[in-house]
Design an enzyme around this catalytic site. Sequence first.
Site, short mmCIF file in Angstrom:
data_model
loop_
_atom_site.label_atom_id
_atom_site.label_comp_id
_atom_site.label_asym_id
_atom_site.label_seq_id
_atom_site.Cartn_x
_atom_site.Cartn_y
_atom_site.Cartn_z
N GLY A 169 0.82 -1.22 0.00
CA GLY A 169 0.00 0.00 0.00
C GLY A 169 0.84 1.26 0.00
O GLY A 169 0.53 2.23 -0.70
N CYS A 170 1.92 1.25 0.77
CA CYS A 170 2.79 2.43 0.86
C CYS A 170 3.54 2.66 -0.44
O CYS A 170 3.76 3.80 -0.86
CB CYS A 170 3.76 2.28 2.03
SG CYS A 170 2.91 2.12 3.61
N THR A 171 3.92 1.58 -1.10
CA THR A 171 4.60 1.69 -2.39
C THR A 171 3.64 2.29 -3.42
O THR A 171 4.00 3.23 -4.14
CB THR A 171 5.13 0.32 -2.85
OG1 THR A 171 6.10 -0.13 -1.89
CG2 THR A 171 5.77 0.41 -4.23
N SER A 187 3.04 6.01 -2.70
CA SER A 187 4.21 6.81 -3.06
C SER A 187 4.36 6.92 -4.58
O SER A 187 4.71 7.99 -5.10
CB SER A 187 5.47 6.21 -2.44
OG SER A 187 5.39 6.28 -1.03
#
Length: 155
Positions: free
Chosen positions: A44-46, A49
């Site tokens: 999710g963070c990738t 970003s």
Amino acid sequence: MSQVQPGTQVQDFTAASTKGDIRLSDLAGRKVVLYFYPKDSTPGCTTESQDFRDAHGDFLAENAVVIGISRDSLRSHENFAAKQELPFALISDTDESLCQQFGVIKMKNMYGKQVRGIERSTFLLDEKGVLVREWRGLRVPGHVEQVLEAVRQIP
């Protein structure tokens, strides 16, 4: 330290980032997008970003600075930023001072266990450093478009 509220001035801070030390007051005159995320190199963070990366030119065109923040080390951030070709700074908040200022540390369920971590959240500051909008506990799909639209709404 009390949690920042919409409509109030965000307390100045200086923090280490992948682009050198960042001081909020040095960004006066520009809109600032601060996105807090749980951990480098997680799915999710990738995606989040990458979405901010892909829209980076649109944010710059609106005189907006994008900054990612998590509790990961500067080294972890540098590897993540290089791998994902992120053109904006990532702040390493290992002491959780910014997490506390913005109230993003929450108890979360992870594989059936309670863990303390960052609730995915984004904060939009106007050119004077006033918090004008916040998104908490958000979902990644479509989020960056919502933030960009909110940036465009600031007169």
